[in-house]
Design an enzyme around this catalytic site. Structure first.
Site, short mmCIF file in Angstrom:
data_model
loop_
_atom_site.label_atom_id
_atom_site.label_comp_id
_atom_site.label_asym_id
_atom_site.label_seq_id
_atom_site.Cartn_x
_atom_site.Cartn_y
_atom_site.Cartn_z
CB SER A 155 -8.57 -1.98 10.28
OG SER A 155 -8.02 -1.95 11.56
CG ASP A 176 -7.46 -5.42 11.86
OD1 ASP A 176 -7.79 -5.15 10.70
OD2 ASP A 176 -7.00 -4.58 12.66
#
Length: 342
Positions: free
Chosen positions: A50, A165
């Protein structure tokens, strides 16, 4: 194909750095990298998830100072300017094209082979839920796939898969560092400061509930007048009667519940996400523990407060200083030297 980076192959043990996810708290990674460099500690391999993938990729592309300046200059208005909202379609609330343009401006078409050290970004396969490691091809596309928060950014289509993600499966990718040959791993966990959430900058305001107001006295329209005068006991006309009736009803209305003063909708969503990331991280690190676990005190910084880079970067440097004795001892045990800093 000849190796463009023969210096990557060390006879000594390698140091790995795992940069975790945590949305706006990820600016602390900048401070961590700077703090390590100040003490001559340079990772041989880096993994990122991320926001950790974004900072790690920019760092290995030698643009960390540029990212720091950009982050420090973010304001709430500038953040709004980067939000290209897509309310009807696109797979996410934010298109992400403006942020992507910023990354392309500095990193462009750089590939993993162009980076200063081996690098892995972590994503999640939207179809299977499996963890996906990206370590070849476009660095920008790999970073984008790693920070594609579901519902916020659209999924990235990479090698025939829709990726989102990586924090959904591995918020602090220690295993990826081990896979690249790291003998010692330093992990940066952005969501471990649970207690720190009580150190909010809003806590200076009083939170104690005010005592409930006493219910106002009501008037009984049928009660006899105090002076006993029959003429004054009844309104003189219909308008006066209606007015008196409405006023009495307003006075007799029960007290209203106190105004809601709790966290807002986005605050609840962001905090809930932080709790989920912390729980997933604890589970993963229990089976794949790092050798050094850095836990910056970032609970007072909201996951969406991208305009607080100064605080986050400072805490990133501070956590390195606090862990320095343990870090140096671990480096000595693993036989990993540090360079001399002038």
């Amino acid at each position: 194909m000849p190796d463009r980076h023969p210096e990557r192959h060390h006879s000594r043990p390698k140091l790995g750095l795992a940069l975790g996810g945590g949305v706006a708290r990820g600016w602390a990674h900048i401070g961590v990298l700077q703090g390590l460099a100040q003490h001559g500690i340079t990772p041989d391999v880096v993994s990122g998830c991320s926001i950790g993938a974004l900072v790690g990729g920019v760092y290995l592309a030698n643009h960390l100072e540029t990212l720091e300046g950009w982050a420090r200059n973010l304001t709430k208005m500038r953040i709004l300017g980067l939000l290209d909202l897509r309310l009807r379609s696109g797979g996410g609330l934010i298109g992400g094209e403006k942020l992507l343009a910023e990354l392309n401006q500095h990193i462009g078409d750089a590939t993993f082979d162009d980076l200063a050290a081996p690098f892995i970004t972590v994503s999640t396969d939207l179809a299977t839920g499996k963890e996906v490691w990206l370590r070849r091809g476009s660095v920008v596309e790999a970073m984008r796939a790693s920070y594609a928060m579901p519902g916020i950014f659209p999924p990235s289509h990479v090698d025939g898969r829709w990726l989102v993600d990586g924090a959904l499966v591995d918020p602090v990718p220690v295993a990826a560092c081990r896979a690249m040959g790291a003998a010692m791993v330093v992990a940066v966990d952005l969501n471990a400061d649970i207690i720190g959430r009580t150190r909010s900058r809003h806590d200076a305001e009083a939170t104690a509930a005010a005592p409930p107001d006493a219910a106002p006295a009501t008037e009984d329209m049928e009660a006899p007048p105090a002076n006993g005068a029959e003429a004054d006991a009844h309104p003189r006309n219909n308008f006066e009667f209606l007015s008196t009736f409405l006023q009495s009803r307003r006075r007799a209305r029960p007290p209203q519940p106190p105004k809601y003063e709790g966290p807002g909708m986005f605050g609840v969503m962001a905090t809930s996400l932080g709790i989920a990331l912390d729980r997933i991280t604890r589970s993963r690190l229990a089976g794949e523990p790092p050798d050094i676990h850095l836990k910056p005190r970032l609970g007072h910084i909201g996951l969406l407060e991208f305009d607080r880079a100064e605080d986050a970067i400072a805490e990133g440097k501070a956590v390195v200083e606090r862990a320095l004795p343990e870090l140096r001892e671990a480096l000595r045990v693993f036989g990993i030297p540090t360079r001399v800093v002038p």
